[in-house]
Design an enzyme around this catalytic site. Sequence first.
Site, PDB file in Angstrom:
ATOM      1  N   LYS A   1      46.299 -41.608  96.478  1.00  0.00           N
ATOM      2  CA  LYS A   1      46.984 -41.396  95.200  1.00  0.00           C
ATOM      3  C   LYS A   1      46.706 -42.543  94.226  1.00  0.00           C
ATOM      4  O   LYS A   1      46.380 -42.324  93.067  1.00  0.00           O
ATOM      5  CB  LYS A   1      48.495 -41.293  95.476  1.00  0.00           C
ATOM      6  CG  LYS A   1      49.268 -40.542  94.447  1.00  0.00           C
ATOM      7  CD  LYS A   1      50.748 -40.472  94.797  1.00  0.00           C
ATOM      8  CE  LYS A   1      51.041 -39.555  95.968  1.00  0.00           C
ATOM      9  NZ  LYS A   1      52.488 -39.324  96.163  1.00  0.00           N
TER      10      LYS A   1
ATOM     11  N   LYS B   1      53.217 -47.054 103.514  1.00  0.00           N
ATOM     12  CA  LYS B   1      54.503 -46.346 103.492  1.00  0.00           C
ATOM     13  C   LYS B   1      55.389 -46.978 104.540  1.00  0.00           C
ATOM     14  O   LYS B   1      54.907 -47.515 105.549  1.00  0.00           O
ATOM     15  CB  LYS B   1      54.312 -44.862 103.816  1.00  0.00           C
ATOM     16  CG  LYS B   1      55.405 -43.988 103.290  1.00  0.00           C
ATOM     17  CD  LYS B   1      55.206 -43.697 101.809  1.00  0.00           C
ATOM     18  CE  LYS B   1      56.244 -42.797 101.231  1.00  0.00           C
ATOM     19  NZ  LYS B   1      55.897 -42.371  99.871  1.00  0.00           N
TER      20      LYS B   1
ATOM     21  N   THR C   1      57.602 -39.243  87.669  1.00  0.00           N
ATOM     22  CA  THR C   1      56.847 -38.308  88.508  1.00  0.00           C
ATOM     23  C   THR C   1      56.764 -36.948  87.822  1.00  0.00           C
ATOM     24  O   THR C   1      55.683 -36.348  87.712  1.00  0.00           O
ATOM     25  CB  THR C   1      57.504 -38.202  89.899  1.00  0.00           C
ATOM     26  OG1 THR C   1      57.545 -39.513  90.459  1.00  0.00           O
ATOM     27  CG2 THR C   1      56.731 -37.283  90.817  1.00  0.00           C
TER      28      THR C   1
ATOM     29  N   ASN D   1      65.590 -35.286  91.744  1.00  0.00           N
ATOM     30  CA  ASN D   1      65.021 -36.164  90.719  1.00  0.00           C
ATOM     31  C   ASN D   1      63.789 -35.513  90.086  1.00  0.00           C
ATOM     32  O   ASN D   1      63.700 -35.381  88.870  1.00  0.00           O
ATOM     33  CB  ASN D   1      64.667 -37.513  91.381  1.00  0.00           C
ATOM     34  CG  ASN D   1      63.940 -38.433  90.430  1.00  0.00           C
ATOM     35  OD1 ASN D   1      62.791 -38.177  90.067  1.00  0.00           O
ATOM     36  ND2 ASN D   1      64.596 -39.489  89.991  1.00  0.00           N
TER      37      ASN D   1
ATOM     38  N   SER E   1      55.351 -47.216  88.597  1.00  0.00           N
ATOM     39  CA  SER E   1      55.638 -48.340  89.498  1.00  0.00           C
ATOM     40  C   SER E   1      54.646 -49.482  89.243  1.00  0.00           C
ATOM     41  O   SER E   1      55.005 -50.656  89.260  1.00  0.00           O
ATOM     42  CB  SER E   1      55.495 -47.909  90.960  1.00  0.00           C
ATOM     43  OG  SER E   1      56.706 -47.400  91.438  1.00  0.00           O
TER      44      SER E   1
HETATM   45  P1  NAD Z   1      65.544 -35.611  95.725  1.00  0.00           P
HETATM   46  O1  NAD Z   1      66.214 -35.961  96.985  1.00  0.00           O
HETATM   47  O2  NAD Z   1      66.039 -36.162  94.431  1.00  0.00           O
HETATM   48  O3  NAD Z   1      65.516 -34.010  95.542  1.00  0.00           O
HETATM   49  C1  NAD Z   1      65.110 -33.144  96.559  1.00  0.00           C
HETATM   50  C2  NAD Z   1      65.567 -31.744  96.206  1.00  0.00           C
HETATM   51  O4  NAD Z   1      65.143 -30.877  97.250  1.00  0.00           O
HETATM   52  C3  NAD Z   1      67.086 -31.573  96.127  1.00  0.00           C
HETATM   53  O5  NAD Z   1      67.382 -30.684  95.075  1.00  0.00           O
HETATM   54  C4  NAD Z   1      67.444 -30.950  97.467  1.00  0.00           C
HETATM   55  O6  NAD Z   1      68.619 -30.169  97.409  1.00  0.00           O
HETATM   56  C5  NAD Z   1      66.226 -30.087  97.673  1.00  0.00           C
HETATM   57  N1  NAD Z   1      66.053 -29.671  99.065  1.00  0.00           N
HETATM   58  C6  NAD Z   1      66.377 -30.349 100.200  1.00  0.00           C
HETATM   59  N2  NAD Z   1      66.143 -29.573 101.270  1.00  0.00           N
HETATM   60  C7  NAD Z   1      65.653 -28.409 100.800  1.00  0.00           C
HETATM   61  C8  NAD Z   1      65.234 -27.219 101.404  1.00  0.00           C
HETATM   62  N3  NAD Z   1      65.305 -27.034 102.731  1.00  0.00           N
HETATM   63  N4  NAD Z   1      64.741 -26.241 100.601  1.00  0.00           N
HETATM   64  C9  NAD Z   1      64.693 -26.407  99.273  1.00  0.00           C
HETATM   65  N5  NAD Z   1      65.102 -27.495  98.645  1.00  0.00           N
HETATM   66  C10 NAD Z   1      65.573 -28.482  99.394  1.00  0.00           C
HETATM   67  O7  NAD Z   1      64.004 -35.970  95.955  1.00  0.00           O
HETATM   68  P2  NAD Z   1      62.873 -36.174  94.860  1.00  0.00           P
HETATM   69  O8  NAD Z   1      62.740 -37.626  94.563  1.00  0.00           O
HETATM   70  O9  NAD Z   1      63.064 -35.212  93.754  1.00  0.00           O
HETATM   71  O10 NAD Z   1      61.582 -35.791  95.712  1.00  0.00           O
HETATM   72  C11 NAD Z   1      61.189 -34.433  95.903  1.00  0.00           C
HETATM   73  C12 NAD Z   1      59.768 -34.394  96.449  1.00  0.00           C
HETATM   74  O11 NAD Z   1      58.901 -35.077  95.541  1.00  0.00           O
HETATM   75  C13 NAD Z   1      59.580 -35.071  97.812  1.00  0.00           C
HETATM   76  O12 NAD Z   1      58.562 -34.361  98.506  1.00  0.00           O
HETATM   77  C14 NAD Z   1      59.045 -36.451  97.447  1.00  0.00           C
HETATM   78  O13 NAD Z   1      58.285 -37.030  98.492  1.00  0.00           O
HETATM   79  C15 NAD Z   1      58.176 -36.075  96.252  1.00  0.00           C
HETATM   80  N6  NAD Z   1      57.884 -37.203  95.375  1.00  0.00           N
HETATM   81  C16 NAD Z   1      58.891 -37.859  94.721  1.00  0.00           C
HETATM   82  C17 NAD Z   1      58.576 -38.911  93.879  1.00  0.00           C
HETATM   83  C18 NAD Z   1      59.644 -39.624  93.088  1.00  0.00           C
HETATM   84  O14 NAD Z   1      59.283 -40.427  92.215  1.00  0.00           O
HETATM   85  N7  NAD Z   1      60.928 -39.343  93.300  1.00  0.00           N
HETATM   86  C19 NAD Z   1      57.245 -39.323  93.729  1.00  0.00           C
HETATM   87  C20 NAD Z   1      56.248 -38.631  94.402  1.00  0.00           C
HETATM   88  C21 NAD Z   1      56.586 -37.566  95.222  1.00  0.00           C
END
Ligand code: NAD
Length: 428
Positions: free
Chosen positions: A92, A104, A188, A219, A361
């Site tokens: 990435k 990680k 993101t 998020n 970041s």
């Molecule tokens: P978060 O915890 O804020 O949100 C996750 C969401 O997924 C929530 O709405 C939760 O209810 C939902 N969820 C949980 N279990 C679920 C299921 N079984 N089915 C459907 N939805 C479900 O997390 P986030 O930061 O938004 O991250 C989400 C994804 O994005 C992850 O895969 C994370 O690795 C990836 N990501 C996040 C970032 C970042 O900056 N936050 C950066 C790169 C990648």
Amino acid sequence: MASTPFSRFQSTLTAVLEKLKPTTEERKLLSEPQHVHQTKIALKRDDGTMVEYPAFRVQFNNARGPYKGGIRYHPAADLDEVKALAALMALKTAVVGIPFGGAKGGIQMDPKKLSKRELQEVSRAYVRAFVKQMGPDIDVPAPDVNTTPFVMAWMRDEFEKQTNSYSPAFITGKPMAFGGSLGRDTATARGGFFLLQELIDRQALDPAELKVAIQGFGNVGGTMAHFLHNAGYTIVSLSDSQGGIYSAEGIDPVRIEKYKRKTGSVTGEYCEGSVCDIQKMKMDGVTKVTNEQLLELPCDILIPAALDNVITEKNADRIQARYILELANGPTTPEADQILEKKGIRVIPDILSNAGGVTVSYFEWVQGRSGEQWTAERVDSELKRVMLDAYKAVRRTAYREKMSYRHAAFAVALKRILDAMRARGWVA
Ligand code: NAD
């Protein structure tokens, strides 16, 4: 045998390396982490009992700069998962061309079962466990699943105590009051939004005619829903861990957010647990959908923004979207990729789509080192530039090499890592 996150990474890697033809030595360096650090973190619970949690820091590759990658707190955060995520981080940072490698971390535990004091203690213990392996020029951690800006602040504080230093650039994703960057919280989704806008502009499509389904309203997914709604797209489905809703006419994410805040769920306006107000749903033209159904709904753009491994050979054939923008990490298996490609569905892969977070970041790290505070406008315009440059490099490679966008993103990233390893004289 069931695939694992790291075996899925290796499967895509092997397919792409066929084309790049590295030497055996280079292939070995690109296929395994440089360092795997693991330990057990002991915690005295509030009730006086002692527990131990497995903890990891995997440093995949630092040919292009200090290792960079988040720390995940989750019961499923085992070594295999952390290795896969570290590898994806190395790719990435390379695909967006920022001077970092990939790493990680993880603690295998359920943070929701800990009190605030316990959470702070575990976070500080993680830093003490790996303090020799981390630092602003060595390995720069960040938030990931279940780790927040508060956790980053405790970790920075602990690192500065342990090393007797002032180190704002030790960690990113910090709160604004303690060295954070404007725009990190939305970065993101913002990065993914810039890519999608570019994609549809080039296809001469009109957002007003495009229907979007988003899995995950956290998020990333929640922020993306707001950006898309404001830009005129029709959000037809949204979900969280408790399920989702669908409306062919469109859903207003601002309203959903309000109900989610009040009831804790995306479906909260219509349902309490499994009991739903069918009359109200009918009147609003809304139906309840499961997270599995959401993926197969009629829409133009599908955005997985929650979990990994959700688009597999079992459901790929039923996906109706024309485009998939992977904001989650690892939502699609290699087998599903092949099916989607045959169906002509364009997948904008995770290592490109969700790289906006690590890009900002990097901006935070630069600000930490220089003592500057960038404006929100500067963060936004620099992010757009980085994301669009990366997108163009991937698109050119996909076109030239007749590859999927995922393979092209891997190829662009691996070539940059290989070039850095060769320049350093690690390989001939
Ligand atoms: P978060 O915890 O804020 O949100 C996750 C969401 O997924 C929530 O709405 C939760 O209810 C939902 N969820 C949980 N279990 C679920 C299921 N079984 N089915 C459907 N939805 C479900 O997390 P986030 O930061 O938004 O991250 C989400 C994804 O994005 C992850 O895969 C994370 O690795 C990836 N990501 C996040 C970032 C970042 O900056 N936050 C950066 C790169 C990648």
